[in-house]
Motif scaffolding. Structure first.
Motif, PDB file in Angstrom:
ATOM      1  N   ALA A  87       0.862  -1.109   0.074  1.00  0.00           N
ATOM      2  CA  ALA A  87      -0.133  -0.042  -0.064  1.00  0.00           C
ATOM      3  C   ALA A  87       0.972   1.108  -0.009  1.00  0.00           C
ATOM      4  O   ALA A  87       1.766   1.393   0.606  1.00  0.00           O
ATOM      5  CB  ALA A  87      -0.818  -0.050   1.457  1.00  0.00           C
ATOM      6  N   PRO A  88       0.444   2.218  -0.659  1.00  0.00           N
ATOM      7  CA  PRO A  88       1.320   3.298  -0.693  1.00  0.00           C
ATOM      8  C   PRO A  88       1.776   4.362   0.572  1.00  0.00           C
ATOM      9  O   PRO A  88       2.478   4.928   1.009  1.00  0.00           O
ATOM     10  CB  PRO A  88       0.522   4.454  -1.652  1.00  0.00           C
ATOM     11  N   GLU A  89       0.690   3.967   1.513  1.00  0.00           N
ATOM     12  CA  GLU A  89       0.818   4.672   2.706  1.00  0.00           C
ATOM     13  C   GLU A  89       1.602   3.873   3.548  1.00  0.00           C
ATOM     14  O   GLU A  89       1.674   3.969   4.852  1.00  0.00           O
ATOM     15  CB  GLU A  89      -0.712   4.898   3.442  1.00  0.00           C
ATOM     16  N   ARG A  90       2.187   2.533   3.295  1.00  0.00           N
ATOM     17  CA  ARG A  90       2.875   1.678   4.222  1.00  0.00           C
ATOM     18  C   ARG A  90       4.359   1.805   3.916  1.00  0.00           C
ATOM     19  O   ARG A  90       4.693   1.724   2.854  1.00  0.00           O
ATOM     20  CB  ARG A  90       2.254   0.466   3.998  1.00  0.00           C
ATOM     21  N   ILE A  91       4.784   1.618   4.795  1.00  0.00           N
ATOM     22  CA  ILE A  91       6.435   1.722   4.711  1.00  0.00           C
ATOM     23  C   ILE A  91       6.984   0.235   5.486  1.00  0.00           C
ATOM     24  O   ILE A  91       6.794   0.125   6.485  1.00  0.00           O
ATOM     25  CB  ILE A  91       7.518   2.906   5.701  1.00  0.00           C
ATOM     26  N   ASP A  92       7.715  -0.539   4.644  1.00  0.00           N
ATOM     27  CA  ASP A  92       8.197  -1.840   5.172  1.00  0.00           C
ATOM     28  C   ASP A  92       9.589  -1.587   5.231  1.00  0.00           C
ATOM     29  O   ASP A  92      10.294  -1.144   4.310  1.00  0.00           O
ATOM     30  CB  ASP A  92       7.751  -3.105   4.266  1.00  0.00           C
ATOM     31  N   ILE A  93       9.933  -2.021   6.543  1.00  0.00           N
ATOM     32  CA  ILE A  93      11.355  -2.054   6.702  1.00  0.00           C
ATOM     33  C   ILE A  93      11.879  -3.278   7.191  1.00  0.00           C
ATOM     34  O   ILE A  93      11.343  -4.047   8.062  1.00  0.00           O
ATOM     35  CB  ILE A  93      12.054  -1.307   8.105  1.00  0.00           C
ATOM     36  N   ARG A 100      11.488  -7.617  10.526  1.00  0.00           N
ATOM     37  CA  ARG A 100      10.685  -6.671   9.478  1.00  0.00           C
ATOM     38  C   ARG A 100       9.683  -5.860  10.367  1.00  0.00           C
ATOM     39  O   ARG A 100       9.194  -6.408  11.223  1.00  0.00           O
ATOM     40  CB  ARG A 100       9.789  -7.774   8.696  1.00  0.00           C
ATOM     41  N   ILE A 101       9.639  -4.766   9.895  1.00  0.00           N
ATOM     42  CA  ILE A 101       8.637  -3.759  10.678  1.00  0.00           C
ATOM     43  C   ILE A 101       8.032  -3.107   9.485  1.00  0.00           C
ATOM     44  O   ILE A 101       8.397  -2.644   8.725  1.00  0.00           O
ATOM     45  CB  ILE A 101       9.467  -2.645  11.436  1.00  0.00           C
ATOM     46  N   SER A 102       6.626  -3.031   9.732  1.00  0.00           N
ATOM     47  CA  SER A 102       5.801  -2.431   8.725  1.00  0.00           C
ATOM     48  C   SER A 102       5.047  -1.061   9.601  1.00  0.00           C
ATOM     49  O   SER A 102       4.467  -1.217  10.772  1.00  0.00           O
ATOM     50  CB  SER A 102       4.576  -3.351   8.367  1.00  0.00           C
ATOM     51  N   VAL A 103       5.196   0.066   9.252  1.00  0.00           N
ATOM     52  CA  VAL A 103       4.731   1.295   9.798  1.00  0.00           C
ATOM     53  C   VAL A 103       3.639   2.027   8.859  1.00  0.00           C
ATOM     54  O   VAL A 103       3.917   1.948   7.608  1.00  0.00           O
ATOM     55  CB  VAL A 103       5.729   1.985  10.232  1.00  0.00           C
ATOM     56  N   ALA A 111       9.423   8.438  17.206  1.00  0.00           N
ATOM     57  CA  ALA A 111       9.017   7.265  17.768  1.00  0.00           C
ATOM     58  C   ALA A 111       9.718   6.211  16.878  1.00  0.00           C
ATOM     59  O   ALA A 111       9.992   5.081  17.545  1.00  0.00           O
ATOM     60  CB  ALA A 111       7.678   7.186  17.525  1.00  0.00           C
ATOM     61  N   LEU A 112       9.634   6.244  15.694  1.00  0.00           N
ATOM     62  CA  LEU A 112      10.441   5.249  14.680  1.00  0.00           C
ATOM     63  C   LEU A 112      11.864   5.116  15.172  1.00  0.00           C
ATOM     64  O   LEU A 112      12.404   4.016  15.240  1.00  0.00           O
ATOM     65  CB  LEU A 112      10.127   5.444  13.207  1.00  0.00           C
ATOM     66  N   ALA A 113      12.527   6.041  15.145  1.00  0.00           N
ATOM     67  CA  ALA A 113      13.825   6.217  15.340  1.00  0.00           C
ATOM     68  C   ALA A 113      14.204   5.387  16.920  1.00  0.00           C
ATOM     69  O   ALA A 113      15.168   4.683  17.057  1.00  0.00           O
ATOM     70  CB  ALA A 113      14.490   7.722  15.714  1.00  0.00           C
ATOM     71  N   ARG A 114      13.283   5.630  17.994  1.00  0.00           N
ATOM     72  CA  ARG A 114      13.382   4.997  19.064  1.00  0.00           C
ATOM     73  C   ARG A 114      13.326   3.564  18.947  1.00  0.00           C
ATOM     74  O   ARG A 114      14.009   2.899  19.559  1.00  0.00           O
ATOM     75  CB  ARG A 114      12.526   5.661  20.104  1.00  0.00           C
ATOM     76  N   VAL A 115      12.009   2.899  18.187  1.00  0.00           N
ATOM     77  CA  VAL A 115      12.075   1.489  18.137  1.00  0.00           C
ATOM     78  C   VAL A 115      13.372   1.071  17.399  1.00  0.00           C
ATOM     79  O   VAL A 115      13.751   0.058  17.505  1.00  0.00           O
ATOM     80  CB  VAL A 115      10.697   1.567  17.036  1.00  0.00           C
ATOM     81  N   SER A 117      16.354   1.937  17.245  1.00  0.00           N
ATOM     82  CA  SER A 117      17.699   2.006  18.179  1.00  0.00           C
ATOM     83  C   SER A 117      17.505   0.762  19.163  1.00  0.00           C
ATOM     84  O   SER A 117      18.463   0.345  19.655  1.00  0.00           O
ATOM     85  CB  SER A 117      17.622   3.165  18.980  1.00  0.00           C
ATOM     86  N   VAL A 118      16.456   0.415  19.665  1.00  0.00           N
ATOM     87  CA  VAL A 118      16.099  -0.638  20.636  1.00  0.00           C
ATOM     88  C   VAL A 118      16.357  -2.075  19.604  1.00  0.00           C
ATOM     89  O   VAL A 118      17.078  -3.161  20.103  1.00  0.00           O
ATOM     90  CB  VAL A 118      14.824  -0.322  21.019  1.00  0.00           C
ATOM     91  N   LEU A 119      16.128  -2.214  18.751  1.00  0.00           N
ATOM     92  CA  LEU A 119      15.963  -3.104  17.798  1.00  0.00           C
ATOM     93  C   LEU A 119      17.592  -3.697  17.099  1.00  0.00           C
ATOM     94  O   LEU A 119      17.772  -4.639  16.753  1.00  0.00           O
ATOM     95  CB  LEU A 119      15.084  -3.318  16.400  1.00  0.00           C
ATOM     96  N   ARG A 120      18.311  -2.720  17.177  1.00  0.00           N
ATOM     97  CA  ARG A 120      19.679  -2.751  16.598  1.00  0.00           C
ATOM     98  C   ARG A 120      20.581  -3.505  17.468  1.00  0.00           C
ATOM     99  O   ARG A 120      20.950  -4.096  17.659  1.00  0.00           O
ATOM    100  CB  ARG A 120      20.355  -1.471  16.433  1.00  0.00           C
TER     101      ARG A 120
END
Length: 120
Positions: A87-93, A100-103, A111-115, A117-120
């Motif tokens: 979906a165009p409004e979805r970002i898959d990382i 894998r993270i979908s936001v 908020a995404l940067a904090r998440v 940094s925890v997963l690294r």
């Protein structure tokens, strides 16, 4: 003592000799420069004789030397790639660890940067 030198003056080559030299120079795996040195003939003569052979100007010759063939390149067929369903409004990382993270496309960057940094 014997002194061997080049033949001075012009030499006359029969058509049979020309054909023999051409066959030797242009056989598969042969090097024209080796035949030139061995037969003591100039490179310009070799190529002049080859042209004469192609034009049928050498007596008793049938043009048997390889000639260039015309080649036409076709447009390559590129298989149609399938669109990735996203979906165009979805970002898959996907992280190198395999997580894998979908936001949502409008996610808060802090908020995404904090998440992340925890997963690294």
């Amino acid at each position: 003592m014997e002194i061997v030198g080049r033949v001075s003056g012009r030499r006359r080559w029969s058509d049979a000799e020309k054909l023999e030299i051409l066959a030797e120079a242009f056989r598969p795996g042969a090097r024209v420069c080796d035949v030139i040195a061995l037969r003591e003939v100039s490179s310009s003569l070799i190529y002049t004789w080859r042209k004469q052979l192609r034009e049928g100007k050498l007596a008793g010759a049938t043009p048997s030397l390889p000639v260039f063939a015309e080649v036409q390149l076709a447009q390559p067929v590129v298989p149609a790639s399938r669109p990735v369903p996203c979906a165009p409004e979805r970002i898959d990382i996907e992280l190198p660890s395999g997580v894998r993270i979908s936001v949502d496309g409008e996610v808060d960057a802090d908020a995404l940067a904090r998440v992340l940094s925890v997963l690294r």
